[in-house]
Motif scaffolding. Structure first.
Motif, PDB file in Angstrom:
ATOM      1  N   GLY A 174       0.788  -1.222   0.000  1.00 38.92           N
ATOM      2  CA  GLY A 174       0.000   0.000   0.000  1.00 38.92           C
ATOM      3  C   GLY A 174       0.823   1.277   0.000  1.00 38.92           C
ATOM      4  O   GLY A 174       0.268   2.373  -0.095  1.00 38.92           O
ATOM      5  N   LEU A 175       2.143   1.168   0.104  1.00 41.79           N
ATOM      6  CA  LEU A 175       2.986   2.366   0.138  1.00 41.79           C
ATOM      7  C   LEU A 175       2.831   3.177  -1.137  1.00 41.79           C
ATOM      8  O   LEU A 175       2.660   4.395  -1.105  1.00 41.79           O
ATOM      9  CB  LEU A 175       4.449   1.994   0.352  1.00 41.79           C
ATOM     10  N   TRP A 176       2.896   2.497  -2.293  1.00 42.87           N
ATOM     11  CA  TRP A 176       2.790   3.191  -3.579  1.00 42.87           C
ATOM     12  C   TRP A 176       1.449   3.916  -3.656  1.00 42.87           C
ATOM     13  O   TRP A 176       1.370   5.066  -4.060  1.00 42.87           O
ATOM     14  CB  TRP A 176       2.950   2.191  -4.722  1.00 42.87           C
ATOM     15  N   TRP A 177       0.363   3.228  -3.270  1.00 46.24           N
ATOM     16  CA  TRP A 177      -0.970   3.832  -3.320  1.00 46.24           C
ATOM     17  C   TRP A 177      -1.055   5.025  -2.368  1.00 46.24           C
ATOM     18  O   TRP A 177      -1.635   6.056  -2.694  1.00 46.24           O
ATOM     19  CB  TRP A 177      -2.036   2.790  -2.981  1.00 46.24           C
ATOM     20  N   SER A 178      -0.459   4.905  -1.195  1.00 43.27           N
ATOM     21  CA  SER A 178      -0.448   6.000  -0.227  1.00 43.27           C
ATOM     22  C   SER A 178       0.251   7.232  -0.806  1.00 43.27           C
ATOM     23  O   SER A 178      -0.240   8.354  -0.673  1.00 43.27           O
ATOM     24  CB  SER A 178       0.248   5.554   1.052  1.00 43.27           C
ATOM     25  N   MET A 179       1.399   7.017  -1.446  1.00 40.44           N
ATOM     26  CA  MET A 179       2.123   8.129  -2.058  1.00 40.44           C
ATOM     27  C   MET A 179       1.321   8.738  -3.206  1.00 40.44           C
ATOM     28  O   MET A 179       1.349   9.947  -3.429  1.00 40.44           O
ATOM     29  CB  MET A 179       3.489   7.671  -2.572  1.00 40.44           C
ATOM     30  N   PHE A 180       0.577   7.907  -3.907  1.00 43.75           N
ATOM     31  CA  PHE A 180      -0.257   8.388  -5.005  1.00 43.75           C
ATOM     32  C   PHE A 180      -1.411   9.222  -4.456  1.00 43.75           C
ATOM     33  O   PHE A 180      -1.701  10.305  -4.968  1.00 43.75           O
ATOM     34  CB  PHE A 180      -0.787   7.208  -5.823  1.00 43.75           C
ATOM     35  N   GLU A 181      -2.061   8.750  -3.406  1.00 42.38           N
ATOM     36  CA  GLU A 181      -3.182   9.472  -2.797  1.00 42.38           C
ATOM     37  C   GLU A 181      -2.749  10.821  -2.253  1.00 42.38           C
ATOM     38  O   GLU A 181      -3.521  11.781  -2.290  1.00 42.38           O
ATOM     39  CB  GLU A 181      -3.796   8.650  -1.660  1.00 42.38           C
ATOM     40  N   ARG A 182      -1.537  10.914  -1.760  1.00 41.95           N
ATOM     41  CA  ARG A 182      -1.011  12.170  -1.207  1.00 41.95           C
ATOM     42  C   ARG A 182      -0.484  13.101  -2.280  1.00 41.95           C
ATOM     43  O   ARG A 182      -0.099  14.237  -1.988  1.00 41.95           O
ATOM     44  CB  ARG A 182       0.090  11.864  -0.194  1.00 41.95           C
ATOM     45  N   GLY A 183      -0.426  12.640  -3.518  1.00 42.87           N
ATOM     46  CA  GLY A 183       0.050  13.474  -4.619  1.00 42.87           C
ATOM     47  C   GLY A 183       1.555  13.451  -4.808  1.00 42.87           C
ATOM     48  O   GLY A 183       2.078  14.120  -5.692  1.00 42.87           O
ATOM     49  N   VAL A 184       2.255  12.680  -3.992  1.00 44.28           N
ATOM     50  CA  VAL A 184       3.711  12.625  -4.057  1.00 44.28           C
ATOM     51  C   VAL A 184       4.165  12.020  -5.384  1.00 44.28           C
ATOM     52  O   VAL A 184       5.046  12.570  -6.059  1.00 44.28           O
ATOM     53  CB  VAL A 184       4.278  11.833  -2.863  1.00 44.28           C
ATOM     54  N   THR A 185       3.571  10.901  -5.760  1.00 44.98           N
ATOM     55  CA  THR A 185       3.956  10.230  -7.004  1.00 44.98           C
ATOM     56  C   THR A 185       3.747  11.137  -8.199  1.00 44.98           C
ATOM     57  O   THR A 185       4.610  11.234  -9.078  1.00 44.98           O
ATOM     58  CB  THR A 185       3.145   8.927  -7.178  1.00 44.98           C
ATOM     59  N   GLN A 186       2.619  11.835  -8.230  1.00 41.58           N
ATOM     60  CA  GLN A 186       2.327  12.722  -9.351  1.00 41.58           C
ATOM     61  C   GLN A 186       3.361  13.843  -9.455  1.00 41.58           C
ATOM     62  O   GLN A 186       3.796  14.197 -10.549  1.00 41.58           O
ATOM     63  CB  GLN A 186       0.915  13.334  -9.213  1.00 41.58           C
ATOM     64  N   LYS A 187       3.765  14.392  -8.313  1.00 42.97           N
ATOM     65  CA  LYS A 187       4.766  15.473  -8.317  1.00 42.97           C
ATOM     66  C   LYS A 187       6.118  14.964  -8.795  1.00 42.97           C
ATOM     67  O   LYS A 187       6.831  15.665  -9.522  1.00 42.97           O
ATOM     68  CB  LYS A 187       4.875  16.090  -6.927  1.00 42.97           C
ATOM     69  N   LEU A 188       6.464  13.733  -8.391  1.00 42.82           N
ATOM     70  CA  LEU A 188       7.730  13.155  -8.845  1.00 42.82           C
ATOM     71  C   LEU A 188       7.697  12.896 -10.355  1.00 42.82           C
ATOM     72  O   LEU A 188       8.669  13.192 -11.064  1.00 42.82           O
ATOM     73  CB  LEU A 188       8.016  11.855  -8.097  1.00 42.82           C
ATOM     74  N   LEU A 189       6.585  12.376 -10.842  1.00 43.95           N
ATOM     75  CA  LEU A 189       6.465  12.113 -12.280  1.00 43.95           C
ATOM     76  C   LEU A 189       6.446  13.412 -13.081  1.00 43.95           C
ATOM     77  O   LEU A 189       7.024  13.487 -14.169  1.00 43.95           O
ATOM     78  CB  LEU A 189       5.213  11.279 -12.567  1.00 43.95           C
ATOM     79  N   LYS A 190       5.813  14.434 -12.536  1.00 48.20           N
ATOM     80  CA  LYS A 190       5.804  15.745 -13.199  1.00 48.20           C
ATOM     81  C   LYS A 190       7.229  16.289 -13.295  1.00 48.20           C
ATOM     82  O   LYS A 190       7.632  16.824 -14.326  1.00 48.20           O
ATOM     83  CB  LYS A 190       4.912  16.716 -12.422  1.00 48.20           C
ATOM     84  N   ARG A 191       7.987  16.142 -12.210  1.00 54.08           N
ATOM     85  CA  ARG A 191       9.391  16.594 -12.212  1.00 54.08           C
ATOM     86  C   ARG A 191      10.200  15.808 -13.240  1.00 54.08           C
ATOM     87  O   ARG A 191      10.999  16.385 -13.984  1.00 54.08           O
ATOM     88  CB  ARG A 191       9.996  16.424 -10.812  1.00 54.08           C
ATOM     89  N   LEU A 192       9.982  14.507 -13.324  1.00 54.14           N
ATOM     90  CA  LEU A 192      10.676  13.681 -14.308  1.00 54.14           C
ATOM     91  C   LEU A 192      10.326  14.126 -15.720  1.00 54.14           C
ATOM     92  O   LEU A 192      11.193  14.172 -16.597  1.00 54.14           O
ATOM     93  CB  LEU A 192      10.312  12.209 -14.093  1.00 54.14           C
ATOM     94  N   LEU A 193       9.082  14.484 -15.934  1.00 50.05           N
ATOM     95  CA  LEU A 193       8.648  14.935 -17.254  1.00 50.05           C
ATOM     96  C   LEU A 193       9.367  16.225 -17.677  1.00 50.05           C
ATOM     97  O   LEU A 193       9.675  16.400 -18.845  1.00 50.05           O
ATOM     98  CB  LEU A 193       7.129  15.162 -17.245  1.00 50.05           C
ATOM     99  N   THR A 194       9.675  17.097 -16.725  1.00 47.99           N
ATOM    100  CA  THR A 194      10.381  18.332 -17.086  1.00 47.99           C
ATOM    101  C   THR A 194      11.758  18.019 -17.660  1.00 47.99           C
ATOM    102  O   THR A 194      12.222  18.716 -18.557  1.00 47.99           O
ATOM    103  CB  THR A 194      10.552  19.272 -15.878  1.00 47.99           C
ATOM    104  N   PHE A 195      12.385  16.949 -17.181  1.00 47.30           N
ATOM    105  CA  PHE A 195      13.684  16.546 -17.728  1.00 47.30           C
ATOM    106  C   PHE A 195      13.516  15.970 -19.133  1.00 47.30           C
ATOM    107  O   PHE A 195      14.327  16.237 -20.012  1.00 47.30           O
ATOM    108  CB  PHE A 195      14.368  15.526 -16.827  1.00 47.30           C
ATOM    109  N   GLU A 196      12.474  15.178 -19.324  1.00 46.62           N
ATOM    110  CA  GLU A 196      12.241  14.561 -20.631  1.00 46.62           C
ATOM    111  C   GLU A 196      11.940  15.623 -21.688  1.00 46.62           C
ATOM    112  O   GLU A 196      12.435  15.535 -22.798  1.00 46.62           O
ATOM    113  CB  GLU A 196      11.087  13.562 -20.532  1.00 46.62           C
ATOM    114  N   ILE A 197      11.145  16.613 -21.327  1.00 47.23           N
ATOM    115  CA  ILE A 197      10.821  17.697 -22.272  1.00 47.23           C
ATOM    116  C   ILE A 197      12.066  18.509 -22.590  1.00 47.23           C
ATOM    117  O   ILE A 197      12.306  18.873 -23.728  1.00 47.23           O
ATOM    118  CB  ILE A 197       9.705  18.594 -21.691  1.00 47.23           C
ATOM    119  N   GLY A 198      12.883  18.765 -21.559  1.00 42.63           N
ATOM    120  CA  GLY A 198      14.089  19.541 -21.748  1.00 42.63           C
ATOM    121  C   GLY A 198      15.138  18.851 -22.597  1.00 42.63           C
ATOM    122  O   GLY A 198      15.993  19.508 -23.202  1.00 42.63           O
TER     123      GLY A 198
END
Length: 65
Positions: free
Chosen positions: A39-63
């Motif tokens: 449930g750790l992954w789901w917990s991080m997803f519910e808190r928005g942590v995973t989304q923020k990390l993926l958004k940050r990763l996307l900034t590198f991919e776009i760059g």
């Protein structure tokens, strides 16, 4: 380790300060730890942590394009 970095990032809302390798380290660490702590992954997803990390990763991919 990645878990200390994650804790510090969450506490300081410092996602934009993470380097690409740090983001990947945290994401892979969460995936690995989720096998032990169900449930750790789901917990991080519910808190928005995973989304923020993926958004940050996307900034590198776009760059890199």
């Amino acid at each position: 380790g990645w878990d200390d970095l994650l804790t510090l990032t969450i506490e300081r809302e410092g996602y934009e300060l993470l380097r690409k390798d740090e983001v990947l380290s945290i994401l892979f660490g969460l995936i690995h730890r989720n096998r032990i702590v169900e449930g750790l992954w789901w917990s991080m997803f519910e808190r928005g942590v995973t989304q923020k990390l993926l958004k940050r990763l996307l900034t590198f991919e776009i760059g890199e394009q």
